[in-house]
Scaffold this active site. Sequence first.
Site, short mmCIF file in Angstrom:
data_model
loop_
_atom_site.label_atom_id
_atom_site.label_comp_id
_atom_site.label_asym_id
_atom_site.label_seq_id
_atom_site.Cartn_x
_atom_site.Cartn_y
_atom_site.Cartn_z
N LEU A 1 0.86 -1.17 0.00
CA LEU A 1 0.00 0.00 0.00
C LEU A 1 0.90 1.22 0.00
O LEU A 1 1.99 1.20 0.58
CB LEU A 1 -0.89 0.03 1.25
CG LEU A 1 -1.97 -1.04 1.39
CD1 LEU A 1 -2.65 -0.91 2.75
CD2 LEU A 1 -2.98 -0.95 0.27
N ASP A 2 0.45 2.30 -0.64
CA ASP A 2 1.21 3.54 -0.59
C ASP A 2 1.42 3.95 0.87
O ASP A 2 0.58 3.65 1.73
CB ASP A 2 0.44 4.67 -1.28
CG ASP A 2 0.33 4.49 -2.78
OD1 ASP A 2 1.06 3.65 -3.34
OD2 ASP A 2 -0.49 5.20 -3.39
N MET A 3 2.49 4.65 1.12
CA MET A 3 2.79 5.12 2.48
C MET A 3 1.60 5.90 3.07
O MET A 3 1.26 5.75 4.24
CB MET A 3 4.03 6.00 2.44
CG MET A 3 4.46 6.54 3.80
SD MET A 3 6.02 7.44 3.62
CE MET A 3 6.24 8.06 5.28
#
Length: 198
Positions: free
Chosen positions: A41-43
């Site tokens: 997942l994106d940060m």
Amino acid sequence: MIVLDKPPGLLSVPGRGPAHSDSLATRVQAAFSDARIVHRLDMATSGLLVMARGLEMERRLSIAFQQRRVEKRYLAVVAGRPSPEAGVVALPLIADWPNRPRQKVDFESGKPSLTHYTLLSHDAASGHSRVELRPHTGRSHQLRVHMMAIGHPILGDELYGDIDSQNAASRLLLHASQLTLPHPLTGATLHFGSEAPF
């Protein structure tokens, strides 16, 4: 396998350099040394993420992702009101190399990317909408770029939003809320859910 609920602001895997060594993967591996990352997942994105226990489980789960036997659903709050209220965004994506880590729509060289969206509710006072997003492909920043491309950036998106949508939230309002996948040993269909914290 281990199913986790990642907080926003935490990397899925370590980044470059000591300043970016903290991540969900390293925290989990401190307790489970055989834990292996299968997807990310994106940060800035929160929500459900699965890690495999050992090489064989990593292989099996990776195959399930490749064969699109894993379904992911996200909740997001976006600027404006999508019309129609349900639809498909099919725009090819590619890395925007001069502006990394940004991605961009590129009809000549981009990889096929498909996102289903459904309007869940609209707040007329704020002009914002709550939507469910179902990615059919798993390109980097896919949901963020697709919503921006159709004129409804996700609130709090520092990479793709305009000034108004960036300032409308203190974080990216994108949460991996549902995960459905086959158990890597039994094949039984498993459903996991996580309420969006916004």
